[in-house]
Scaffold this motif. Structure first.
Motif, PDB file in Angstrom:
ATOM      1  N   GLN A 277       0.821  -1.212   0.000  1.00  9.43           N
ATOM      2  CA  GLN A 277       0.000   0.000   0.000  1.00  9.43           C
ATOM      3  C   GLN A 277       0.858   1.266   0.000  1.00  9.43           C
ATOM      4  O   GLN A 277       0.380   2.332  -0.397  1.00  9.43           O
ATOM      5  CB  GLN A 277      -0.920   0.006   1.223  1.00  9.43           C
ATOM      6  CG  GLN A 277      -2.071  -0.973   1.153  1.00  9.43           C
ATOM      7  CD  GLN A 277      -1.626  -2.425   1.273  1.00  9.43           C
ATOM      8  OE1 GLN A 277      -0.794  -2.757   2.134  1.00  9.43           O
ATOM      9  NE2 GLN A 277      -2.140  -3.287   0.412  1.00  9.43           N
ATOM     10  N   HIS A 278       2.122   1.138   0.433  1.00 10.75           N
ATOM     11  CA  HIS A 278       2.988   2.313   0.538  1.00 10.75           C
ATOM     12  C   HIS A 278       4.408   1.958   0.102  1.00 10.75           C
ATOM     13  O   HIS A 278       4.866   0.828   0.312  1.00 10.75           O
ATOM     14  CB  HIS A 278       3.012   2.845   1.980  1.00 10.75           C
ATOM     15  CG  HIS A 278       1.649   3.012   2.581  1.00 10.75           C
ATOM     16  ND1 HIS A 278       0.799   4.032   2.229  1.00 10.75           N
ATOM     17  CD2 HIS A 278       0.981   2.272   3.514  1.00 10.75           C
ATOM     18  CE1 HIS A 278      -0.327   3.919   2.916  1.00 10.75           C
ATOM     19  NE2 HIS A 278      -0.241   2.862   3.700  1.00 10.75           N
TER      20      HIS A 278
ATOM     21  N   ASP B 205       2.261   6.611  -5.585  1.00 10.77           N
ATOM     22  CA  ASP B 205       3.192   5.714  -4.901  1.00 10.77           C
ATOM     23  C   ASP B 205       4.502   6.415  -4.566  1.00 10.77           C
ATOM     24  O   ASP B 205       5.147   6.099  -3.567  1.00 10.77           O
ATOM     25  CB  ASP B 205       3.492   4.490  -5.773  1.00 10.77           C
ATOM     26  CG  ASP B 205       2.282   3.602  -5.976  1.00 10.77           C
ATOM     27  OD1 ASP B 205       1.439   3.541  -5.064  1.00 10.77           O
ATOM     28  OD2 ASP B 205       2.174   2.986  -7.055  1.00 10.77           O
TER      29      ASP B 205
ATOM     30  N   ARG C 199      -2.538   8.143   6.258  1.00 10.29           N
ATOM     31  CA  ARG C 199      -2.816   7.148   5.232  1.00 10.29           C
ATOM     32  C   ARG C 199      -2.469   5.726   5.680  1.00 10.29           C
ATOM     33  O   ARG C 199      -2.727   4.774   4.950  1.00 10.29           O
ATOM     34  CB  ARG C 199      -2.036   7.478   3.959  1.00 10.29           C
ATOM     35  CG  ARG C 199      -2.445   8.798   3.324  1.00 10.29           C
ATOM     36  CD  ARG C 199      -1.525   9.169   2.184  1.00 10.29           C
ATOM     37  NE  ARG C 199      -1.900  10.459   1.603  1.00 10.29           N
ATOM     38  CZ  ARG C 199      -1.166  11.121   0.713  1.00 10.29           C
ATOM     39  NH1 ARG C 199      -0.017  10.604   0.300  1.00 10.29           N
ATOM     40  NH2 ARG C 199      -1.576  12.280   0.243  1.00 10.29           N
ATOM     41  N   MET C 200      -1.865   5.592   6.842  1.00 10.34           N
ATOM     42  CA  MET C 200      -1.460   4.281   7.321  1.00 10.34           C
ATOM     43  C   MET C 200      -2.593   3.630   8.107  1.00 10.34           C
ATOM     44  O   MET C 200      -3.150   4.231   9.024  1.00 10.34           O
ATOM     45  CB  MET C 200      -0.216   4.397   8.210  1.00 10.34           C
ATOM     46  CG  MET C 200       0.404   3.060   8.590  1.00 10.34           C
ATOM     47  SD  MET C 200       1.146   2.201   7.200  1.00 10.34           S
ATOM     48  CE  MET C 200       2.548   3.288   6.879  1.00 10.34           C
TER      49      MET C 200
ATOM     50  N   CYS D  67       8.495   3.535   0.182  1.00  9.44           N
ATOM     51  CA  CYS D  67       9.490   4.503   0.647  1.00  9.44           C
ATOM     52  C   CYS D  67      10.772   4.226  -0.134  1.00  9.44           C
ATOM     53  O   CYS D  67      11.499   3.280   0.171  1.00  9.44           O
ATOM     54  CB  CYS D  67       9.733   4.367   2.150  1.00  9.44           C
ATOM     55  SG  CYS D  67       8.271   4.687   3.179  1.00  9.44           S
TER      56      CYS D  67
ATOM     57  N   ILE E  98       3.897   9.486   5.317  1.00  7.72           N
ATOM     58  CA  ILE E  98       2.696   8.670   5.101  1.00  7.72           C
ATOM     59  C   ILE E  98       1.809   8.700   6.342  1.00  7.72           C
ATOM     60  O   ILE E  98       0.578   8.818   6.247  1.00  7.72           O
ATOM     61  CB  ILE E  98       3.107   7.230   4.754  1.00  7.72           C
ATOM     62  CG1 ILE E  98       3.896   7.210   3.435  1.00  7.72           C
ATOM     63  CG2 ILE E  98       1.884   6.327   4.656  1.00  7.72           C
ATOM     64  CD1 ILE E  98       4.586   5.885   3.160  1.00  7.72           C
TER      65      ILE E  98
ATOM     66  N   VAL F 155       4.350  -1.872   3.802  1.00  5.20           N
ATOM     67  CA  VAL F 155       5.250  -0.817   3.340  1.00  5.20           C
ATOM     68  C   VAL F 155       6.504  -1.464   2.764  1.00  5.20           C
ATOM     69  O   VAL F 155       7.093  -2.353   3.400  1.00  5.20           O
ATOM     70  CB  VAL F 155       5.640   0.134   4.494  1.00  5.20           C
ATOM     71  CG1 VAL F 155       6.499   1.273   3.973  1.00  5.20           C
ATOM     72  CG2 VAL F 155       4.396   0.652   5.203  1.00  5.20           C
TER      73      VAL F 155
ATOM     74  N   ASP G 240      -1.694  -2.562   6.541  1.00  2.04           N
ATOM     75  CA  ASP G 240      -0.992  -2.010   5.376  1.00  2.04           C
ATOM     76  C   ASP G 240       0.443  -2.516   5.339  1.00  2.04           C
ATOM     77  O   ASP G 240       1.088  -2.670   6.387  1.00  2.04           O
ATOM     78  CB  ASP G 240      -0.996  -0.484   5.418  1.00  2.04           C
ATOM     79  CG  ASP G 240      -2.328   0.102   4.989  1.00  2.04           C
ATOM     80  OD1 ASP G 240      -3.250  -0.693   4.676  1.00  2.04           O
ATOM     81  OD2 ASP G 240      -2.450   1.340   4.963  1.00  2.04           O
TER      82      ASP G 240
END
Length: 471
Positions: free
Chosen positions: A346-347, A371, A402-403, A349, A397, A409, A407
């Motif tokens: 979902q995320h 993204d 949004r976390m 970095c 994030i 990462v 989720d």
């Protein structure tokens, strides 16, 4: 008499047969429990991120585009006008904003590069990050069982790990490791090391990780263009993480950790190389091949990571696409199927090593602008803070709320070598106060439109600052 004996024996036998199912059930239960205990004893322990903290510069640490341009052109004894103009043009295209931080040593003419300046900067950023991590985790320093510090280009004596032990009076039996030379993958390499330590340690153990880069010793005062790039991109920052093998108060569960090293290839090994220029000035030579080399390392890393995170359906599609191109004569212009990583994570970095690096990763993984938002906004707001940058992205994030629980990462970073590292996290408890972090007071302004800002700055500020130099 014989018949009676036989009758007794038969009755006893019947009794035994009636009890046998119970005995069998008890044996099965005992064996099952024993197997479960053995499996749990041999299974690697889960590892968790309890919480983290990031350094946030004060207003007097801020360096704007105008200040950077003026500073570059005033250092005529170190950098000629052509080199200063090159850094200005690079800055314009870098995606870096107006609120990044540099140490006080950078404001001297020439910049201060001594040991004392490096130690002052290190104590400022490291202690601030550790203070925030301990406060967010509600943990006393004596609860730390191991300490891992990553700082690539600056190693003092005593090392930074010892400085932390001294400042926080950590226990005499604390395990400490001080890593140098790991580059911008330092934080993820530390996470991998902490994972190995915690998986074999007794339950309830905690590891403090600190990742930073000290700019005071990194400034390049020469004229070689490939070595001027770090002067523009790198900024002051630090992050601290508290990891544990107990889920108590933990916020993220650690997933796969994959590290790919391509230093066996000469081009990869020398694409980011610390050396002296023709005048004997030390700096980091960043080759023009760096984006392409990083993209190749990323492909290898993702190939190793994919089986651990992708569902079977995606793996089958990749396999069939590869076999089709390999054996069925697929057209050269057709690419193999690219896994849909955005369906798994979902995320994202991604290390903000620069605009070109982020562009290559986005293209290579097929990621959307959404993204990449955390990575590009971190580059804009804070610059490239080496390995600590990824925690600022995670904080972005969370500050955007949004976390959510569950989720996943994906963190990806690059280091000289080339070293490409990736780490996966699963959120098990979102932050109670997500805006209480490095983005406090400015998160409402983000995201910003980078290209429009850069274009405006180019036409207005460059003209203003370049005219006096030409005269």
């Amino acid at each position: 008499m014989l018949q009676r004996a036989w009758t007794v024996s038969y009755g006893e036998l019947v009794g035994l047969l009636l009890l046998t199912p119970v005995h069998v059930l008890m044996v099965v239960i005992l064996l099952g429990a024993g197997m479960a205990m053995l499996w749990r004893a041999r299974r690697p322990r889960d590892v968790y991120l309890v919480d983290y903290g990031c350094f946030l510069g004060e207003p007097h640490h801020r360096i704007t585009f105008a200040m950077a341009v003026e500073h570059a052109h005033l250092m005529t004894s170190l950098i000629d006008n052509e080199s200063a103009s090159f850094m200005v043009r690079l800055y314009e295209r870098s995606g870096i904003g107006e609120e990044t931080s540099v140490p006080d040593s950078f404001r001297y003419m020439p910049p201060e590069q001594g040991i004392e300046a490096s130690r002052e900067e290190a104590e400022l950023v490291i202690f601030s990050a550790v203070d925030k991590a301990l406060a967010r985790a509600a943990l006393n320093p004596d609860g730390i069982d191991a300490l891992v510090v990553a700082c690539s280009f600056t190693t003092l004596t005593p090392v930074f790990a010892d400085a932390i032990v001294n400042r926080y009076k950590l226990r005499a039996d604390v395990q400490s490791v001080n890593l140098s030379g790991m580059g911008c993958s330092g934080a993820l390499i530390c996470i991998g090391l902490a994972k190995s330590l915690l998986q074999v340690a007794p339950p309830g153990r905690r590891v403090l990780i600190v990742a930073t880069e000290i700019l005071s010793s990194m400034f390049y005062a020469g004229t070689k263009r490939e070595m001027l790039v770090p002067n523009v991109l790198f900024r002051m920052g630090a992050a601290a993480m508290i990891m544990s093998n107990s889920p108590e108060r933990a916020r993220f569960r650690l997933g796969p950790v994959v590290r790919t090293l391509t230093a066996a290839q000469d081009r990869d090994y020398r694409c980011a190389f610390q050396e002296e220029d023709d005048e004997g000035v030390t700096g980091i030579n960043l080759s023009k091949d760096l984006p392409a080399v990083a993209a190749n390392a990323l492909r290898r890393n993702i190939t190793a990571l994919a089986p651990a995170v992708l569902p079977a359906s995606e793996l089958l599609r990749v396999a069939f696409s590869f076999l089709g191109h390999r054996f069925l004569g697929g057209r050269a212009e057709e690419r193999c199927y690219r896994p849909a990583f955005h369906k798994v994570f979902q995320h994202f970095c991604i290390h903000p090593g620069g605009r070109r690096v982020l562009d290559e990763v986005q293209r290579g993984l097929g990621l959307s602008d959404g993204d990449m938002e955390a990575s590009r906004m971190t580059l804009h707001r804070f610059g490239n803070m080496a390995s600590s940058s990824l925690l600022y992205e995670l904080a972005y994030i969370e500050a955007k709320r949004r976390m959510s629980k569950g989720d996943r990462v994906c963190m990806i970073s690059f280091s000289p070598g080339i070293d490409c590292s990736s780490v996966v996290w699963e959120c098990i408890k979102p932050a109670a106060d997500p805006e209480n972090g490095p983005w406090a007071g400015c998160i409402h302004r983000y995201p910003v439109k980078l290209h429009r800002q850069i274009l405006k700055r180019t036409h207005e500020q460059q003209e203003h600052h370049m005219r006096p130099i030409k005269n």
